[in-house]
Design a protein around this motif. Structure first.
Motif, mmCIF file in Angstrom:
data_model
loop_
_atom_site.group_PDB
_atom_site.id
_atom_site.type_symbol
_atom_site.label_atom_id
_atom_site.label_comp_id
_atom_site.label_asym_id
_atom_site.label_seq_id
_atom_site.Cartn_x
_atom_site.Cartn_y
_atom_site.Cartn_z
ATOM 1 N N ALA A 69 0.821 -1.221 0.000
ATOM 2 C CA ALA A 69 0.000 0.000 0.000
ATOM 3 C C ALA A 69 0.851 1.266 0.000
ATOM 4 C CB ALA A 69 -0.925 0.001 1.218
ATOM 5 N N ARG A 70 2.072 1.168 0.513
ATOM 6 C CA ARG A 70 2.926 2.370 0.593
ATOM 7 C C ARG A 70 3.278 2.906 -0.788
ATOM 8 N NH1 ARG A 70 7.545 -0.338 4.118
ATOM 9 N NH2 ARG A 70 7.074 -1.917 2.527
ATOM 10 N N ARG A 71 3.380 2.021 -1.765
ATOM 11 C CA ARG A 71 3.689 2.505 -3.110
ATOM 12 C C ARG A 71 2.437 2.510 -3.986
ATOM 13 N NH1 ARG A 71 4.134 -2.073 -6.325
ATOM 14 N NH2 ARG A 71 4.609 -3.977 -5.181
ATOM 15 N N ALA A 72 1.262 2.473 -3.335
ATOM 16 C CA ALA A 72 0.003 2.471 -4.080
ATOM 17 C C ALA A 72 0.019 1.360 -5.132
ATOM 18 C CB ALA A 72 -0.256 3.829 -4.727
ATOM 19 N N ALA A 73 0.382 0.167 -4.677
ATOM 20 C CA ALA A 73 0.547 -0.951 -5.611
ATOM 21 C C ALA A 73 -0.737 -1.257 -6.358
ATOM 22 C CB ALA A 73 0.998 -2.200 -4.854
ATOM 23 N N GLN A 74 -0.580 -1.606 -7.609
ATOM 24 C CA GLN A 74 -1.719 -2.066 -8.406
ATOM 25 C C GLN A 74 -1.811 -3.576 -8.241
ATOM 26 O OE1 GLN A 74 -2.387 -0.277 -12.280
ATOM 27 N NE2 GLN A 74 -2.693 -2.302 -13.184
ATOM 28 N N ASP A 75 -2.403 -3.985 -7.132
ATOM 29 C CA ASP A 75 -2.546 -5.407 -6.792
ATOM 30 C C ASP A 75 -1.183 -6.107 -6.870
ATOM 31 O OD1 ASP A 75 -5.342 -4.995 -6.559
ATOM 32 O OD2 ASP A 75 -5.523 -5.177 -8.731
ATOM 33 N N ASP A 76 -1.149 -7.229 -7.596
ATOM 34 C CA ASP A 76 0.089 -7.992 -7.740
ATOM 35 C C ASP A 76 0.900 -7.569 -8.961
ATOM 36 O OD1 ASP A 76 -0.701 -9.467 -5.571
ATOM 37 O OD2 ASP A 76 -1.642 -11.025 -6.790
ATOM 38 N N CYS B 286 8.810 -17.753 -15.887
ATOM 39 C CA CYS B 286 8.051 -17.319 -14.707
ATOM 40 C C CYS B 286 7.220 -16.073 -14.972
ATOM 41 C CB CYS B 286 9.001 -17.036 -13.546
ATOM 42 S SG CYS B 286 10.042 -18.441 -13.154
ATOM 43 N N ALA B 287 7.089 -15.690 -16.222
ATOM 44 C CA ALA B 287 6.435 -14.418 -16.523
ATOM 45 C C ALA B 287 4.954 -14.428 -16.148
ATOM 46 C CB ALA B 287 6.591 -14.084 -17.999
ATOM 47 N N ASP B 288 4.336 -15.618 -16.089
ATOM 48 C CA ASP B 288 2.906 -15.640 -15.771
ATOM 49 C C ASP B 288 2.646 -15.291 -14.314
ATOM 50 O OD1 ASP B 288 4.150 -17.971 -14.973
ATOM 51 O OD2 ASP B 288 2.319 -19.158 -15.159
ATOM 52 N N LYS B 289 3.706 -15.238 -13.511
ATOM 53 C CA LYS B 289 3.533 -14.888 -12.101
ATOM 54 C C LYS B 289 3.363 -13.386 -11.894
ATOM 55 C CE LYS B 289 4.298 -18.913 -9.981
ATOM 56 N NZ LYS B 289 3.440 -19.473 -8.939
ATOM 57 N N LEU B 290 3.854 -12.619 -12.822
ATOM 58 C CA LEU B 290 3.918 -11.163 -12.627
ATOM 59 C C LEU B 290 3.410 -10.481 -13.885
ATOM 60 C CD1 LEU B 290 4.997 -8.613 -11.110
ATOM 61 C CD2 LEU B 290 7.159 -8.979 -12.325
ATOM 62 N N ASP B 291 2.454 -9.570 -13.723
ATOM 63 C CA ASP B 291 2.015 -8.760 -14.860
ATOM 64 C C ASP B 291 2.649 -7.376 -14.746
ATOM 65 O OD1 ASP B 291 0.453 -10.683 -16.104
ATOM 66 O OD2 ASP B 291 -1.281 -10.217 -14.838
ATOM 67 N N ILE B 292 3.118 -6.890 -15.870
ATOM 68 C CA ILE B 292 3.776 -5.597 -15.935
ATOM 69 C C ILE B 292 2.857 -4.664 -16.715
ATOM 70 C CG2 ILE B 292 5.823 -4.346 -16.711
ATOM 71 C CD1 ILE B 292 7.270 -7.151 -16.608
ATOM 72 N N VAL B 293 2.458 -3.582 -16.092
ATOM 73 C CA VAL B 293 1.407 -2.727 -16.640
ATOM 74 C C VAL B 293 1.958 -1.329 -16.887
ATOM 75 C CG1 VAL B 293 -0.863 -1.721 -16.185
ATOM 76 C CG2 VAL B 293 -0.327 -4.044 -15.391
ATOM 77 N N LYS B 294 1.719 -0.807 -18.090
ATOM 78 C CA LYS B 294 2.191 0.543 -18.411
ATOM 79 C C LYS B 294 1.191 1.588 -17.938
ATOM 80 C CE LYS B 294 4.072 3.491 -22.018
ATOM 81 N NZ LYS B 294 4.491 3.613 -23.429
ATOM 82 N N ARG B 295 1.723 2.658 -17.379
ATOM 83 C CA ARG B 295 0.901 3.820 -17.043
ATOM 84 C C ARG B 295 1.289 4.974 -17.950
ATOM 85 N NH1 ARG B 295 0.290 3.459 -10.450
ATOM 86 N NH2 ARG B 295 -1.418 1.950 -10.518
ATOM 87 N N GLY C 243 9.378 -16.358 -8.940
ATOM 88 C CA GLY C 243 8.810 -17.701 -8.946
ATOM 89 C C GLY C 243 7.772 -17.887 -7.843
ATOM 90 N N SER C 244 7.934 -17.159 -6.732
ATOM 91 C CA SER C 244 6.975 -17.274 -5.630
ATOM 92 C C SER C 244 6.036 -16.079 -5.568
ATOM 93 C CB SER C 244 7.730 -17.396 -4.307
ATOM 94 O OG SER C 244 8.542 -16.261 -4.098
ATOM 95 N N TRP C 245 6.066 -15.243 -6.590
ATOM 96 C CA TRP C 245 5.164 -14.073 -6.627
ATOM 97 C C TRP C 245 3.730 -14.574 -6.729
ATOM 98 C CZ3 TRP C 245 6.690 -9.022 -6.159
ATOM 99 C CH2 TRP C 245 5.816 -8.009 -6.555
ATOM 100 N N PRO C 246 2.781 -13.921 -6.031
ATOM 101 C CA PRO C 246 1.398 -14.392 -6.108
ATOM 102 C C PRO C 246 0.886 -14.414 -7.537
ATOM 103 C CG PRO C 246 1.618 -12.583 -4.533
ATOM 104 C CD PRO C 246 2.932 -12.702 -5.240
ATOM 105 N N ASN C 247 0.237 -15.488 -7.895
ATOM 106 C CA ASN C 247 -0.276 -15.604 -9.254
ATOM 107 C C ASN C 247 -1.695 -15.046 -9.275
ATOM 108 O OD1 ASN C 247 -0.758 -16.272 -11.876
ATOM 109 N ND2 ASN C 247 0.026 -18.355 -11.677
ATOM 110 N N PRO C 248 -1.906 -13.917 -9.955
ATOM 111 C CA PRO C 248 -3.214 -13.261 -9.862
ATOM 112 C C PRO C 248 -4.321 -14.089 -10.521
ATOM 113 C CG PRO C 248 -1.811 -12.142 -11.465
ATOM 114 C CD PRO C 248 -0.954 -13.169 -10.782
#
Ligand code: ZN
Length: 264
Positions: A46-53, A92-101, A259-264
């Motif tokens: 929450a400190r960095r206003a995270a966009q979920d995972d 492992c890319a399916d573990k993390l989504d990278i979103v452009k702002r 590899g252990s990042w939450p899978n959304p």
């Protein structure tokens, strides 16, 4: 760095610069085996206003053009390719989504504001990872002392509290707050020592390829350190020509982080 962190504390920001990584030309340190960093992003922080995972990135278009003649739109397009390379990483890319702002026009980066005449920042939490664009030789001289040999650098900030650096999720890594990437625009600037080494797109040496350097720098943004050579890797600390694809050690480092990042 100590002065900068003291100023950040005075401003009421619970942030500290943890590390600056330089990407250089010429001879680098051989066998530089630092694959992992002592800090990691915290999912849902929450400190960095995270966009979920997800992790978010932003390209500051105001400094996007190059002295060698590329427009901000051109450099942004290939930097998007650099991000896609990591986002479509095969293991492992399916573990993390990278979103452009989108670039809102607000000044999103902190680090340069400590080096006058660069202006104060507006909001450092517009995105997790900020490509700050191209800054002049004087800035790279002030930061690195080697303005003609450093192509770009990555700055990682961590969160702090009254007791120092934090680890809120207990993973034994410091909590990454922000990452900023700066490119050196002295390369290709007429009348400067690197006028003959311009930034370009798909350009061979003695020019420097924006997408190759972007892919390396964003590796730092994801918490990867330098590695080798040997082996050959995007995360080798010295530029060695166009490298648009990840190598096995790059993939291994990414999987170690995510590899252990939450899978959304
Ligand atoms: Zn680097």
């Amino acid at each position: 760095m100590h002065d900068m962190n003291a100023q950040l504390a005075d401003m009421g920001l619970n942030l500290a610069v943890e590390e600056i990584q330089l990407f250089t030309i010429g001879n680098g340190r051989p066998a530089n085996r630092i694959l992992q960093q002592p800090f990691r992003w915290v999912p849902n922080d929450a400190r960095r206003a995270a966009q979920d995972d997800d992790l978010t990135y932003l390209i500051d278009l105001s400094d996007g053009g190059t002295a060698s003649g590329l427009s901000a739109a051109q450099t942004a397009a290939v930097l998007d390719n650099s991000m896609t390379t990591w986002d479509t990483q095969p293991n492992c890319a399916d573990k993390l989504d990278i979103v452009k702002r989108a670039d809102t026009g607000a000044d999103p980066d902190i680090f340069d504001s400590f080096f006058p005449p660069f202006p104060p920042f507006d909001n450092p939490f517009l995105a997790d990872i900020v490509n700050a664009g191209r800054l002049p030789r004087a800035f790279f001289g002030a930061v690195t002392g080697a303005p003609d040999n450093v192509l770009a650098f990555s700055v990682t900030f961590i969160f702090t509290d009254a007791n120092g650096p934090t680890d809120i999720n207990g993973d034994n890594y410091l909590d990454t707050a922000l990452n900023e990437v700066y490119f050196n625009d002295t390369f290709g600037t007429p009348g400067e020592p690197r006028a003959g080494n311009p930034w370009g797109i798909s350009i061979n040496l003695p020019g420097f390829d924006v997408e190759t350097v972007g892919t390396h720098e964003f590796g730092h943004s994801f918490g990867e350190g330098h590695f080798g050579p040997p082996p050959t890797a995007v995360m080798n600390p010295v530029y060695a020509g166009i490298r648009l694809n990840l190598f096995p050690t790059d993939n291994a480092a990414y999987c170690a982080n995510y590899g252990s990042w939450p899978n959304p």
